[in-house]
Design an enzyme around this catalytic site. Structure first.
Site, mmCIF file in Angstrom:
data_model
loop_
_atom_site.group_PDB
_atom_site.id
_atom_site.type_symbol
_atom_site.label_atom_id
_atom_site.label_comp_id
_atom_site.label_asym_id
_atom_site.label_seq_id
_atom_site.Cartn_x
_atom_site.Cartn_y
_atom_site.Cartn_z
ATOM 1 N N GLU A 1 -102.639 -16.605 -16.274
ATOM 2 C CA GLU A 1 -102.009 -15.518 -15.528
ATOM 3 C C GLU A 1 -102.977 -15.115 -14.420
ATOM 4 O O GLU A 1 -104.138 -14.768 -14.698
ATOM 5 C CB GLU A 1 -101.706 -14.321 -16.447
ATOM 6 C CG GLU A 1 -101.053 -13.189 -15.652
ATOM 7 C CD GLU A 1 -100.394 -12.125 -16.523
ATOM 8 O OE1 GLU A 1 -99.921 -12.449 -17.626
ATOM 9 O OE2 GLU A 1 -100.349 -10.974 -16.067
ATOM 10 N N ASN B 1 -94.182 -4.713 -18.985
ATOM 11 C CA ASN B 1 -95.306 -4.152 -19.733
ATOM 12 C C ASN B 1 -95.026 -2.665 -20.006
ATOM 13 O O ASN B 1 -94.804 -1.890 -19.075
ATOM 14 C CB ASN B 1 -96.593 -4.337 -18.901
ATOM 15 C CG ASN B 1 -97.817 -3.802 -19.599
ATOM 16 O OD1 ASN B 1 -97.787 -2.709 -20.149
ATOM 17 N ND2 ASN B 1 -98.898 -4.553 -19.573
ATOM 18 N N ARG C 1 -105.387 -2.241 -26.952
ATOM 19 C CA ARG C 1 -106.798 -2.137 -26.562
ATOM 20 C C ARG C 1 -107.638 -1.730 -27.759
ATOM 21 O O ARG C 1 -107.152 -1.086 -28.693
ATOM 22 C CB ARG C 1 -106.974 -1.116 -25.435
ATOM 23 C CG ARG C 1 -106.323 -1.535 -24.134
ATOM 24 C CD ARG C 1 -106.649 -0.554 -23.021
ATOM 25 N NE ARG C 1 -107.999 -0.707 -22.551
ATOM 26 C CZ ARG C 1 -108.350 -1.282 -21.401
ATOM 27 N NH1 ARG C 1 -107.424 -1.736 -20.573
ATOM 28 N NH2 ARG C 1 -109.615 -1.396 -21.064
ATOM 29 N N THR D 1 -108.278 0.411 -16.166
ATOM 30 C CA THR D 1 -107.308 -0.654 -16.430
ATOM 31 C C THR D 1 -108.084 -1.961 -16.380
ATOM 32 O O THR D 1 -109.292 -1.954 -16.137
ATOM 33 C CB THR D 1 -106.163 -0.611 -15.392
ATOM 34 O OG1 THR D 1 -105.251 -1.675 -15.669
ATOM 35 C CG2 THR D 1 -106.681 -0.778 -13.971
ATOM 36 N N THR D 2 -107.398 -3.102 -16.610
ATOM 37 C CA THR D 2 -108.096 -4.384 -16.608
ATOM 38 C C THR D 2 -108.513 -4.703 -15.179
ATOM 39 O O THR D 2 -107.682 -5.021 -14.336
ATOM 40 C CB THR D 2 -107.169 -5.483 -17.182
ATOM 41 O OG1 THR D 2 -106.566 -4.973 -18.370
ATOM 42 C CG2 THR D 2 -107.943 -6.729 -17.509
ATOM 43 N N HIS E 1 -97.648 1.957 -20.507
ATOM 44 C CA HIS E 1 -97.796 3.316 -19.984
ATOM 45 C C HIS E 1 -96.706 4.281 -20.455
ATOM 46 O O HIS E 1 -96.824 5.487 -20.241
ATOM 47 C CB HIS E 1 -97.994 3.288 -18.470
ATOM 48 C CG HIS E 1 -99.274 2.558 -18.169
ATOM 49 N ND1 HIS E 1 -100.492 3.018 -18.618
ATOM 50 C CD2 HIS E 1 -99.514 1.363 -17.576
ATOM 51 C CE1 HIS E 1 -101.436 2.152 -18.282
ATOM 52 N NE2 HIS E 1 -100.874 1.142 -17.658
ATOM 53 N N HIS F 1 -100.395 -7.681 -12.281
ATOM 54 C CA HIS F 1 -101.297 -6.540 -12.159
ATOM 55 C C HIS F 1 -101.101 -5.849 -10.815
ATOM 56 O O HIS F 1 -101.345 -6.421 -9.765
ATOM 57 C CB HIS F 1 -102.781 -6.887 -12.321
ATOM 58 C CG HIS F 1 -103.583 -5.668 -12.699
ATOM 59 N ND1 HIS F 1 -103.868 -5.343 -14.008
ATOM 60 C CD2 HIS F 1 -104.083 -4.681 -11.948
ATOM 61 C CE1 HIS F 1 -104.532 -4.212 -14.034
ATOM 62 N NE2 HIS F 1 -104.677 -3.778 -12.799
ATOM 63 N N ARG G 1 -105.915 3.297 -26.634
ATOM 64 C CA ARG G 1 -105.610 4.436 -25.751
ATOM 65 C C ARG G 1 -104.121 4.526 -25.411
ATOM 66 O O ARG G 1 -103.642 5.579 -25.041
ATOM 67 C CB ARG G 1 -106.429 4.346 -24.456
ATOM 68 C CG ARG G 1 -106.003 3.248 -23.535
ATOM 69 C CD ARG G 1 -106.753 3.293 -22.228
ATOM 70 N NE ARG G 1 -108.156 2.945 -22.389
ATOM 71 C CZ ARG G 1 -108.904 2.476 -21.389
ATOM 72 N NH1 ARG G 1 -108.391 2.358 -20.178
ATOM 73 N NH2 ARG G 1 -110.156 2.145 -21.584
ATOM 74 N N HIS H 1 -100.449 -4.340 -24.398
ATOM 75 C CA HIS H 1 -101.896 -4.556 -24.537
ATOM 76 C C HIS H 1 -102.428 -3.627 -25.623
ATOM 77 O O HIS H 1 -102.448 -2.408 -25.447
ATOM 78 C CB HIS H 1 -102.556 -4.251 -23.178
ATOM 79 C CG HIS H 1 -104.030 -4.525 -23.140
ATOM 80 N ND1 HIS H 1 -104.763 -4.394 -21.988
ATOM 81 C CD2 HIS H 1 -104.899 -4.934 -24.090
ATOM 82 C CE1 HIS H 1 -106.034 -4.700 -22.240
ATOM 83 N NE2 HIS H 1 -106.140 -5.021 -23.510
ATOM 84 N N GLU I 1 -101.210 -8.748 -25.103
ATOM 85 C CA GLU I 1 -102.465 -8.831 -24.347
ATOM 86 C C GLU I 1 -103.584 -8.397 -25.263
ATOM 87 O O GLU I 1 -103.492 -7.346 -25.917
ATOM 88 C CB GLU I 1 -102.428 -7.914 -23.132
ATOM 89 C CG GLU I 1 -101.549 -8.437 -22.028
ATOM 90 C CD GLU I 1 -101.574 -7.501 -20.835
ATOM 91 O OE1 GLU I 1 -102.438 -6.609 -20.765
ATOM 92 O OE2 GLU I 1 -100.718 -7.654 -19.976
#
Ligand code: PXP
Length: 254
Positions: A157, A13, A51, A106-107, A16, A197, A55, A49, A76
């Site tokens: 997941e 992922n 969003r 975060t999620t 970040h 995660h 962000r 992801h 995502e």
């Protein structure tokens, strides 16, 4: 029963990398460059992801990931009309439906699949009809797995956040046991099982040992560790730990 595959896939992922870029409004570091490095260092797929508030990952990042990487992309997304339209436009290999709240960092938890079954149904159907492999990000709870199955999603997941956040020892063992049982249940009802995660070098191996889990999606820790050792080394070490855990488990299973 779902087939158990001993190769545990690693989805990297890259959100970040984009978080760091966006902190200064610059065009570096480039998440697509990170995705290419991840592929070179053995990632089986890239996860990003998009969003609602953009962000980290942006629409342009998704466009470029689709054009420039040659390993599967797992998008995502929240179950919103906007995201569905974007997914149907780009047709990534996979789409993982996640809950999303604007104010969260975060999620924070899995989808409420049971409470939202009617709302989720058209999303699972439209994505599946477009040939996108749908997964639902859920808590390791058998009832949530049954609901995912009834929705026709081929993949779940499991949210590993509670396990990673728990204190090492009894508290973490209890959370791990929930994941083990959920993964077994997924396999029993014919769902492919992924997990992710919050995973780190310290927490990945007990999850990687669960033979019914086919894929781990890991980001925040890998990007943080990359500051000290470089992204390639960070990914290689995670891969090494995953392989080591699987080999030990395969031997123990004989
Ligand atoms: N899987 C899902 C569905 C996620 O939402 C996230 C976080 O974006 C991850 C995996 C990766 O989590 P982390 O960045 O903590 O490794």
């Amino acid at each position: 029963m779902a087939k158990i595959n001993n190769h545990l896939r690693l989805g990297v992922n890259i959100d970040h990398v984009a978080t760091i870029r966006n902190a200064r409004g610059s065009n570096y570091p480039d998440p697509v460059r990170a995705a290419k490095i991840a592929a070179d260092f053995g990632a089986d797929g890239i996860t990003a992801h998009l969003r609602e508030d953009r962000r980290h990952i942006t629409d342009t990042d998704i466009l470029r990931l689709c054009d420039e990487i040659n390993i599967p992309l797992n998008l995502e997304m929240a179950a919103t009309d906007e995201m569905l339209e974007i997914a149907l436009h780009h047709k990534p290999h996979a789409a993982c439906i996640v809950p999303e709240k604007r104010e969260e960092r975060t999620t924070e938890g899995g989808l409420d699949v049971i409470g939202q079954i009617k709302d989720l149904e058209p999303f699972v159907k439209s994505l599946s009809d477009a040939g996108i492999r749908v997964s639902l990000f859920i808590e390791p709870d058998p009832a949530a797995l049954d609901a995912a199955k009834s929705l026709g999603a081929p993949v779940v997941e499991l949210h590993t956040g509670a396990y990673c956040d728990a204190n090492a020892g009894h508290e973490r063992d209890v959370e791990l046991e929930r994941i083990v049982r959920a993964a077994m249940h997924a396999s029993d009802i014919g769902l492919e099982c992924h997990a992710g995660h919050g995973l780190t070098f310290d927490t990945v191996q007990p999850v990687a040992r669960i033979a019914n889990i086919a894929e781990l999606n890991i980001g925040h820790f890998l990007v943080g560790e990359a500051i000290f050792v470089g992204l390639g080394n960070s990914i290689s070490e995670m891969r090494r730990l995953m392989v080591e855990a699987r080999v030990v488990e395969a031997r123990a299973g004989k």
